[in-house]
Design a protein around this motif. Structure first.
Motif, PDB file in Angstrom:
ATOM      1  N   UNK A  25       0.844  -1.191   0.000  1.00 44.04           N
ATOM      2  CA  UNK A  25       0.000   0.000   0.000  1.00 44.04           C
ATOM      3  C   UNK A  25       0.883   1.245   0.000  1.00 44.04           C
ATOM      4  N   UNK A  26       0.264   2.381  -0.224  1.00 47.86           N
ATOM      5  CA  UNK A  26       0.977   3.652  -0.244  1.00 47.86           C
ATOM      6  C   UNK A  26       0.273   4.659   0.661  1.00 47.86           C
ATOM      7  N   UNK A  27       1.043   5.620   1.164  1.00 46.03           N
ATOM      8  CA  UNK A  27       0.499   6.786   1.852  1.00 46.03           C
ATOM      9  C   UNK A  27       1.041   8.008   1.143  1.00 46.03           C
ATOM     10  N   UNK A  28       0.147   8.906   0.747  1.00 45.95           N
ATOM     11  CA  UNK A  28       0.551  10.098   0.014  1.00 45.95           C
ATOM     12  C   UNK A  28       0.870  11.256   0.945  1.00 45.95           C
ATOM     13  N   UNK A  29       1.631  12.189   0.444  1.00 44.82           N
ATOM     14  CA  UNK A  29       1.986  13.380   1.200  1.00 44.82           C
ATOM     15  C   UNK A  29       0.724  14.095   1.675  1.00 44.82           C
ATOM     16  N   UNK A  30       0.699  14.478   2.958  1.00 42.25           N
ATOM     17  CA  UNK A  30      -0.387  15.247   3.579  1.00 42.25           C
ATOM     18  C   UNK A  30      -1.701  14.462   3.682  1.00 42.25           C
ATOM     19  N   UNK A  31      -1.663  13.159   3.469  1.00 45.46           N
ATOM     20  CA  UNK A  31      -2.861  12.336   3.510  1.00 45.46           C
ATOM     21  C   UNK A  31      -3.020  11.687   4.889  1.00 45.46           C
ATOM     22  N   UNK A  32      -4.268  11.445   5.284  1.00 49.57           N
ATOM     23  CA  UNK A  32      -4.541  10.673   6.496  1.00 49.57           C
ATOM     24  C   UNK A  32      -5.174   9.348   6.080  1.00 49.57           C
ATOM     25  N   UNK A  33      -4.503   8.271   6.412  1.00 49.29           N
ATOM     26  CA  UNK A  33      -4.934   6.932   5.995  1.00 49.29           C
ATOM     27  C   UNK A  33      -5.187   6.086   7.231  1.00 49.29           C
ATOM     28  N   UNK A  34      -6.326   5.399   7.258  1.00 50.92           N
ATOM     29  CA  UNK A  34      -6.652   4.501   8.349  1.00 50.92           C
ATOM     30  C   UNK A  34      -6.341   3.066   7.974  1.00 50.92           C
ATOM     31  N   UNK A  35      -5.668   2.357   8.871  1.00 55.68           N
ATOM     32  CA  UNK A  35      -5.363   0.943   8.684  1.00 55.68           C
ATOM     33  C   UNK A  35      -6.235   0.176   9.676  1.00 55.68           C
ATOM     34  N   UNK A  36      -7.237  -0.528   9.166  1.00 63.19           N
ATOM     35  CA  UNK A  36      -8.217  -1.163  10.040  1.00 63.19           C
ATOM     36  C   UNK A  36      -8.349  -2.651   9.715  1.00 63.19           C
ATOM     37  N   UNK A  37      -9.053  -3.364  10.584  1.00 65.51           N
ATOM     38  CA  UNK A  37      -9.288  -4.782  10.386  1.00 65.51           C
ATOM     39  C   UNK A  37      -9.565  -5.442  11.715  1.00 65.51           C
ATOM     40  N   UNK A  38     -10.056  -6.663  11.698  1.00 65.60           N
ATOM     41  CA  UNK A  38     -10.397  -7.370  12.941  1.00 65.60           C
ATOM     42  C   UNK A  38      -9.160  -7.730  13.748  1.00 65.60           C
ATOM     43  N   UNK A  39      -9.401  -8.178  14.953  1.00 61.62           N
ATOM     44  CA  UNK A  39      -8.326  -8.610  15.828  1.00 61.62           C
ATOM     45  C   UNK A  39      -7.469  -9.668  15.142  1.00 61.62           C
ATOM     46  N   UNK A  40      -6.141  -9.464  15.190  1.00 61.54           N
ATOM     47  CA  UNK A  40      -5.229 -10.417  14.558  1.00 61.54           C
ATOM     48  C   UNK A  40      -5.027 -10.202  13.078  1.00 61.54           C
ATOM     49  N   UNK A  41      -5.527  -9.085  12.531  1.00 63.26           N
ATOM     50  CA  UNK A  41      -5.423  -8.853  11.086  1.00 63.26           C
ATOM     51  C   UNK A  41      -4.015  -8.506  10.639  1.00 63.26           C
ATOM     52  N   UNK A  42      -3.173  -8.030  11.564  1.00 64.83           N
ATOM     53  CA  UNK A  42      -1.797  -7.696  11.201  1.00 64.83           C
ATOM     54  C   UNK A  42      -1.479  -6.217  11.264  1.00 64.83           C
ATOM     55  N   UNK A  43      -2.389  -5.413  11.799  1.00 62.70           N
ATOM     56  CA  UNK A  43      -2.192  -3.956  11.810  1.00 62.70           C
ATOM     57  C   UNK A  43      -0.968  -3.556  12.626  1.00 62.70           C
ATOM     58  N   UNK A  44      -0.881  -4.072  13.841  1.00 62.56           N
ATOM     59  CA  UNK A  44       0.250  -3.711  14.693  1.00 62.56           C
ATOM     60  C   UNK A  44       1.548  -4.284  14.138  1.00 62.56           C
ATOM     61  N   UNK A  45       1.491  -5.466  13.564  1.00 58.16           N
ATOM     62  CA  UNK A  45       2.679  -6.033  12.936  1.00 58.16           C
ATOM     63  C   UNK A  45       3.162  -5.139  11.803  1.00 58.16           C
ATOM     64  N   UNK A  46       2.243  -4.623  11.001  1.00 59.07           N
ATOM     65  CA  UNK A  46       2.623  -3.705   9.921  1.00 59.07           C
ATOM     66  C   UNK A  46       3.309  -2.465  10.489  1.00 59.07           C
ATOM     67  N   UNK A  47       2.736  -1.908  11.556  1.00 57.51           N
ATOM     68  CA  UNK A  47       3.358  -0.743  12.204  1.00 57.51           C
ATOM     69  C   UNK A  47       4.757  -1.085  12.726  1.00 57.51           C
ATOM     70  N   UNK A  48       4.891  -2.275  13.325  1.00 57.13           N
ATOM     71  CA  UNK A  48       6.187  -2.670  13.867  1.00 57.13           C
ATOM     72  C   UNK A  48       7.251  -2.788  12.785  1.00 57.13           C
ATOM     73  N   UNK A  49       6.870  -3.281  11.623  1.00 63.37           N
ATOM     74  CA  UNK A  49       7.824  -3.408  10.515  1.00 63.37           C
ATOM     75  C   UNK A  49       8.168  -2.034   9.943  1.00 63.37           C
ATOM     76  N   UNK A  50       7.155  -1.217   9.708  1.00 60.27           N
ATOM     77  CA  UNK A  50       7.396   0.115   9.135  1.00 60.27           C
ATOM     78  C   UNK A  50       8.278   0.961  10.042  1.00 60.27           C
TER      79      UNK A  50
END
Length: 259
Positions: A25-50
């Motif tokens: 996925x991409x995030x653009x300059x000055x954009x606000x993007x929400x990363x959502x999904x059910x429990x265990x979807x991988x959101x925090x893991x994605x944050x940890x890697x980034x």
């Protein structure tokens, strides 16, 4: 729009568990993007890697065209990517002002000798850091709390202080991990307004993980939805909220903290 963050084919495995599965996925300059999904979807893991907490099994993360995959967190912060955590992380006995000054420490470029003897460069850097901290305090409208101990603040104000500490590092992309965790509806609404104001005034991009649907949909330009580590939707808020896959996977389910 110009993409500042590009996540490509990101995979993260823990033994036999695949937490992220070829995520892009991409995030653009000055954009606000929400990363959502059910429990265990991988959101925090994605944050940890980034943010450099974890190195991925495979795939890449680029920020403004530079590869940051697997770099230590402090180097990623210096690139301009700063992350907050679900729990408040402030020095309880230090003042609000000193907490924010500490947040900018990662960008200090004074040398060991200057720091040891409190040389002119160190003193100038410290003065600039305090000026920056006061600017952020004024931005938050909490000037009267500048010299209060952080531990004496209400939980809502501690949450706001955590954001100010992150902003002290002068990010151009702010990763917010469950910023409203533990807040009531009124406090969540106030925090959302603060995030909106900060984004507009500082002209930064925001990538947000949050389980308060009303908050995240009111703040975000776009939503990315994960399920079992895979992206199942990516688009404008109204469009994603109507996606049958998203309704089935997430919107009808209460989302707790991610693993």
């Amino acid at each position: 729009m110009t993409a500042i963050l590009e996540v490509s084919d990101l995979t993260m495995r823990f033994g036999g568990l695949t937490a992220l599965d070829s995520l892009s996925f991409k995030v653009n300059d000055h954009e606000t993007v929400g990363l959502i999904g059910p429990n265990g979807a991988g959101k925090t893991t994605a944050f940890n890697v980034i943010s450099g907490v974890l190195a991925p099994t495979s795939g890449t993360v680029h920020y403004r065209g530079s590869a940051i995959t697997g770099l230590p967190t402090h180097r990623i912060v210096r690139h301009g990517v700063v992350r907050t955590f679900q729990s408040t992380s402030v020095f309880a006995k230090a003042s609000v002002l000193d907490n924010i000054v500490c947040g900018g420490f990662v960008n200090w470029e004074t040398g060991f000798v200057s720091n040891l003897f409190n040389g002119a460069k160190t003193r100038a850097t410290q003065a600039a850091a305090r000026d920056r901290a006061m600017e952020l305090i004024r931005l938050a409208g909490i000037e009267e709390l500048a010299h209060s101990a952080a531990g004496e603040l209400s939980y809502g104000h501690q949450k706001r202080l955590g954001l100010l500490v992150a902003l002290a590092a002068s990010p151009s992309l702010l990763l917010l991990d469950e910023p409203a965790a533990g807040l009531n509806a009124e406090e969540s609404e106030e925090l959302a307004e603060f995030i909106r104001s900060v984004k507009q005034q500082l002209q930064i991009a925001v990538l947000l993980v949050e389980h308060h649907i009303e908050m995240i949909t009111s703040l975000c330009d776009r939503l990315i939805v994960l399920e079992y580590g895979r992206k199942i939707a990516d688009g404008p808020v109204a469009e994603v909220r109507q996606d049958p896959r998203v309704v089935d996977a997430y919107l009808g389910v209460d989302d707790d903290d991610d693993a």
